[in-house]
Design an enzyme around this catalytic site. Structure first.
Site, mmCIF file in Angstrom:
data_model
loop_
_atom_site.group_PDB
_atom_site.id
_atom_site.type_symbol
_atom_site.label_atom_id
_atom_site.label_comp_id
_atom_site.label_asym_id
_atom_site.label_seq_id
_atom_site.Cartn_x
_atom_site.Cartn_y
_atom_site.Cartn_z
ATOM 1 N N HIS A 90 60.528 91.021 53.508
ATOM 2 C CA HIS A 90 59.092 91.246 53.714
ATOM 3 C C HIS A 90 58.286 90.402 52.721
ATOM 4 C CE1 HIS A 90 55.181 93.223 53.962
ATOM 5 N NE2 HIS A 90 55.258 93.508 52.683
ATOM 6 N N ASP A 119 40.843 62.200 60.230
ATOM 7 C CA ASP A 119 42.106 62.942 60.290
ATOM 8 C C ASP A 119 42.587 63.125 58.853
ATOM 9 O OD1 ASP A 119 44.743 63.942 60.898
ATOM 10 O OD2 ASP A 119 44.547 63.022 62.865
ATOM 11 N N TRP A 155 61.914 89.841 46.226
ATOM 12 C CA TRP A 155 61.410 88.485 46.485
ATOM 13 C C TRP A 155 61.396 87.650 45.217
ATOM 14 C CZ3 TRP A 155 57.324 85.303 45.041
ATOM 15 C CH2 TRP A 155 56.370 85.867 44.197
ATOM 16 N N SER A 183 58.145 71.262 52.202
ATOM 17 C CA SER A 183 57.022 71.305 53.139
ATOM 18 C C SER A 183 55.699 71.505 52.399
ATOM 19 C CB SER A 183 57.257 72.433 54.139
ATOM 20 O OG SER A 183 56.060 72.818 54.733
ATOM 21 N N SER A 184 55.676 72.446 51.448
ATOM 22 C CA SER A 184 54.429 72.704 50.707
ATOM 23 C C SER A 184 54.014 71.503 49.884
ATOM 24 C CB SER A 184 54.596 73.874 49.741
ATOM 25 O OG SER A 184 54.895 75.031 50.423
ATOM 26 N N HIS A 267 53.399 82.678 38.608
ATOM 27 C CA HIS A 267 52.009 83.049 38.403
ATOM 28 C C HIS A 267 51.035 82.071 39.034
ATOM 29 C CE1 HIS A 267 49.194 85.987 37.320
ATOM 30 N NE2 HIS A 267 48.380 85.004 37.065
ATOM 31 N N GLU A 269 51.653 80.475 41.545
ATOM 32 C CA GLU A 269 51.835 80.745 42.969
ATOM 33 C C GLU A 269 50.861 81.810 43.475
ATOM 34 O OE1 GLU A 269 53.481 79.618 45.498
ATOM 35 O OE2 GLU A 269 53.348 81.314 46.886
ATOM 36 N N TYR A 271 47.950 82.340 42.448
ATOM 37 C CA TYR A 271 46.633 81.716 42.588
ATOM 38 C C TYR A 271 46.609 80.750 43.752
ATOM 39 C CZ TYR A 271 45.441 84.136 38.441
ATOM 40 O OH TYR A 271 45.216 85.151 37.560
ATOM 41 N N SER A 282 33.489 81.797 50.029
ATOM 42 C CA SER A 282 32.306 81.062 49.575
ATOM 43 C C SER A 282 31.653 80.274 50.710
ATOM 44 C CB SER A 282 32.672 80.095 48.452
ATOM 45 O OG SER A 282 33.343 80.768 47.434
ATOM 46 N N HIS A 316 53.175 87.839 31.332
ATOM 47 C CA HIS A 316 52.679 89.211 31.520
ATOM 48 C C HIS A 316 53.448 89.925 32.625
ATOM 49 C CE1 HIS A 316 49.359 87.587 34.436
ATOM 50 N NE2 HIS A 316 50.430 87.899 35.101
ATOM 51 N N HIS A 317 54.265 89.178 33.376
ATOM 52 C CA HIS A 317 55.132 89.816 34.365
ATOM 53 C C HIS A 317 56.378 90.401 33.718
ATOM 54 C CE1 HIS A 317 52.964 88.217 37.889
ATOM 55 N NE2 HIS A 317 52.715 87.199 37.107
ATOM 56 N N THR A 342 36.872 84.870 37.049
ATOM 57 C CA THR A 342 36.899 85.632 38.294
ATOM 58 C C THR A 342 35.624 86.449 38.438
ATOM 59 O OG1 THR A 342 39.262 85.805 37.914
ATOM 60 C CG2 THR A 342 38.370 87.093 39.717
ATOM 61 N N LYS A 345 32.827 84.391 39.692
ATOM 62 C CA LYS A 345 32.853 84.197 41.142
ATOM 63 C C LYS A 345 32.301 85.420 41.870
ATOM 64 C CE LYS A 345 36.017 81.481 42.820
ATOM 65 N NZ LYS A 345 35.698 80.081 42.704
ATOM 66 N N ARG A 464 59.296 101.273 42.235
ATOM 67 C CA ARG A 464 59.245 100.470 43.455
ATOM 68 C C ARG A 464 60.660 100.067 43.861
ATOM 69 N NH1 ARG A 464 57.293 94.503 41.341
ATOM 70 N NH2 ARG A 464 57.585 93.972 43.515
#
Lengths: 539, 184
Positions: A90, A119, A155, A183-184, A267, A269, A271, A282, A316-317, A342, A345, A464
């Site tokens: 998932h 293009d 994950w 690909s990315s 991290h 990622e 963002y 926006s 921090h993870h 943040t 924004k 979890r």
């Protein structure tokens, strides 16, 4: 029944007439080869979006299986190992298969049209970036049918769960990650070259629409961190098959090293998954507030600061791995610092709406829900950033509630907002507004019923990634499961609305929305196969 | 034409950045080790013998505890001969662990040390340690494995007790290969 069939066939005839019409000026090829060999940014954008929708539904079904199992304490639906496979798949599918390709699809469709380019800069590379994805995800999904089952290590695939104790299918997982990474990276290179080199005269950097700006910054993040992800899975591959000991203490390695390298990617990622969402919101809020975006340049600088800060907060993870006090303090304060840009924004969006003549069409509803619910996710993020309390929250449902609040009503809502906002431009038809609003309210209610109670069970200590739980969590979990099914099934409305928008004639104007500003609204609806073959004049 | 060459320049730059970042991912491995060694965090202990130096002794003393852990399926019996010692800073002490191979096979083990609290790691100097070498034991063999250490008087005041833990890994299968960290 026969009446609907007739309308459908009439529409299809109409569609063919349209195709022949555009054939004049080098329209799309016919049949499947059109999609296989296309280098057109609009075709590729559509394929990305359909692919992402398919993955969203696949990952969603897995989420519903998880919620079914968690409806009651005890094991009723599945064994723990399969439950772990579901949580892992998932997460992987939603992150790499649903959210990221959806934003790449939006980038493909909109960036050339927003900056006035004909293009993407590298059309063949673009085709290849897309067509790698179905193969990567087929490989990933087929691990479910392999001996030993699919990856079951979460994950985040922490070593040694993903090396020493991994099922044999882990090798397929590694190659799938390599492919989607390639690909990315190719997609990101394409976006950067397009934005930097394909702007017409007069489209200076500080005039770029914010969606383009946020994507440019996202693309740089992708270039910087996807190779690190490739590196970490390569190290895993070597540990598993070639006898190295990057993450095995027996050979002089260290499993904590895995977490450092992974989160150095991980991290930025997160963002990567939220910055384009900021861009979408926006674009939408000024349109439906009929005002210019408040604080354009501060938005650009805030996005850049967030991108920079994302590189210095990864630990921090992993507050609980046993870091020295100085490390905990550094990562705690650096993380809290992110709240500043943040906040800029969020205040800018609110200021844009302030005293605007607002209307509440579906895209605007999703955008406003984004601002509110993303902020809730941001606040729980600030709580998690406090190192001493993180020891209590770590690996509980509080974390699950936090990142689902920023990802589902955050990234996913912004993608839905974008889909409704630009659908009339893509298809040439207005979608069904009533059904769109119904979809919004069901999603909004469903999502809050699903994820809000997770804060409570998390604070009370429910871990979890466990298929069973203590009795005192039963009520909140039942509530979460009901919400999940409301949210999940309301997505069928979304799909129905998209399909009927493509098929039902309800001609949209070129501007589509009354307050819409920007180059993409100057071309007819639906956008012709080729747009801006001569550069537009930008003042 | 101008557009194409501008694109190519940019693409080359971006591809080079990708390659560099892939390299950086791997560079994080030695960087991490070096960082841990300099700062002494993560409880990583220097795996090279300290030079024997009875440095300036101090009156301070602290408690050191010894722990033995078997990794996953490691079948040996493994225990410290002294569970804890009171030691004076700067003085060299000797103790030992006992390992016995309970199986009927020849096996090779490697002990990996870890120190808690992690800040103490850099002040614990091992003059001699069984963890410097791999330990081969014949079937049923019992071995006393020696350890000589001293504690740097620079040890921060607030640390009153330190724990030295050894985890024993079965490396019979990989015995022919060098151990990564002893190569550094």
């Amino acid at each position: 029944m026969s009446a609907t069939e007739q309308t459908v066939s009439a529409d299809m005839q109409h569609g063919e007439v349209n195709t022949q019409d555009t054939e004049h000026h080098h329209g799309p090829a016919k049949g499947f080869s059109r999609w296989l060999f296309t280098t057109n940014h609009k075709d590729i954008g559509s394929m990305y979006l359909w692919f992402s929708l398919a993955m969203f539904m696949t990952g969603g079904c897995m989420a519903l299986l998880i919620r079914m199992e968690l409806f009651q304490p005890g094991l009723q639906m599945m064994q723990p190992d399969f439950f772990n496979q579901m949580t892992t798949m998932h997460g992987l599918i939603m992150v790499f298969g649903a959210v990221m390709p959806a934003f790449v699809g939006l980038a493909n469709w909109m960036i050339p049209m927003m900056i006035g380019a004909p293009d993407m800069a590298l059309p063949r590379l673009n085709n290849w970036s897309f067509w790698i994805l179905p193969f990567a995800f087929s490989m990933m999904l087929f691990t479910l049918f392999m001996e030993g089952g699919a990856p079951n290590f979460g994950w985040t695939f922490y070593a040694p769960l993903s090396t020493t104790y991994a099922p044999p299918s882990v090798t397929f997982f590694i190659f799938a990650v390599h492919m989607m990474g390639i690909s990315s990276i190719m997609g990101a290179i394409n976006v950067i070259v397009t934005i930097l080199n394909m702007r017409p005269k007069g489209m200076v950097m500080m005039k770029l629409p914010l969606f383009v700006w946020t994507w440019l910054i996202t693309a740089f993040l992708l270039i910087l961190v996807m190779p690190v992800l490739a590196g970490v899975v390569t190290m895993m591959l070597m540990d598993i098959h070639f006898g190295t000991s990057f993450f095995s203490a027996a050979g002089g390695g260290d499993p904590v090293l895995f977490q450092h390298v992974f989160w150095f990617f991980g991290h930025p990622e997160v963002y990567i998954m939220i910055l384009p969402a900021f861009g979408v919101v926006s674009e939408i809020i000024p349109t439906f507030s009929r005002k210019k975006l408040f604080g354009y340049s501060s938005m650009v600088y805030a996005t850049s600061s967030i991108a920079f800060l994302s590189f210095i907060v990864w630990a921090h993870h992993m507050f609980t791995v046993g870091m020295p006090l100085a490390g905990e303090l550094f990562f705690m304060f650096a993380t809290m610092l992110i709240a500043v840009p943040t906040g800029v924004k969020v205040f800018n969006w609110v200021a844009t709406m302030f005293r605007g003549s607002m209307t509440f069409e579906t895209p605007m509803l999703f955008a406003i829900a984004f601002v509110v619910l993303f902020s809730i996710g941001g606040f729980s993020g600030l709580m998690l950033a406090i190192a001493p309390v993180d020891f209590q929250y770590h690996d509980t449902y509080f974390v699950v509630a936090h990142f689902h609040y920023v990802l589902v009503p955050g990234s996913v809502f912004s993608i839905m907002a974008a889909a409704y906002y630009w659908l009339p431009k893509w298809t040439g038809n207005y979608y069904n507004e009533k059904m769109g609003k119904l979809h919004f309210w069901l999603s909004f209610i469903g999502i809050n019923i699903t994820f809000f109670p997770m804060h409570f069970v998390g604070l009370a200590g429910m871990p979890r990634r466990i298929p069973d739980y203590a009795l005192q969590f039963a009520d909140f979990n039942a509530v979460s499961s009901v919400g999940a099914f409301i949210f999940g099934f309301s997505q069928l409305l979304f799909i129905y609305n998209i399909v009927s928008c493509i098929r039902t004639k309800n001609q949209a104007t070129p501007e589509v929305w009354e307050g819409a500003k920007g180059l993409e609204w100057t071309v007819p609806s639906p956008a012709p196969y080729h747009t801006f073959t001569t550069p537009p004049k930008v003042d | 034409m101008k557009q194409a060459s501008a694109n190519n320049k940019l693409i080359i730059k971006l591809v080079v950045s990708v390659a560099l970042m892939f390299g950086f991912g791997f560079a994080l491995v030695p960087l991490y080790d070096v960082f841990c060694r300099i700062t002494g965090i993560n409880g990583k202990v220097d795996l090279t013998p300290a030079t024997y130096a009875e440095s300036s002794q101090s009156d301070r003393s602290l408690k050191i505890q010894f722990i033995a852990v078997n990794n996953e399926s490691m079948p040996w019996q493994f225990k410290p001969n002294a569970y804890s010692m009171k030691v004076q800073l700067g003085k060299t002490y000797q103790t030992s662990y006992q390992a016995s191979n309970m199986t009927s096979e020849y096996m090779v083990a490697q002990a990996v040390p870890s120190v808690s609290p992690s800040e103490a790691a850099q002040y614990l100097q091992k003059v001699d340690c069984f963890c410097f070498n791999r330990q081969p034991l014949k079937a049923g063999e019992v071995k006393e494995m020696g350890l000589a250490f001293n504690i740097d008087p620079q040890m921060p005041e607030y640390i009153k007790t330190i724990t030295l833990s050894y985890t024993l890994f079965d490396i019979t299968a990989e015995d022919s290969k060098p151990i990564a960290s002893t190569n550094l």
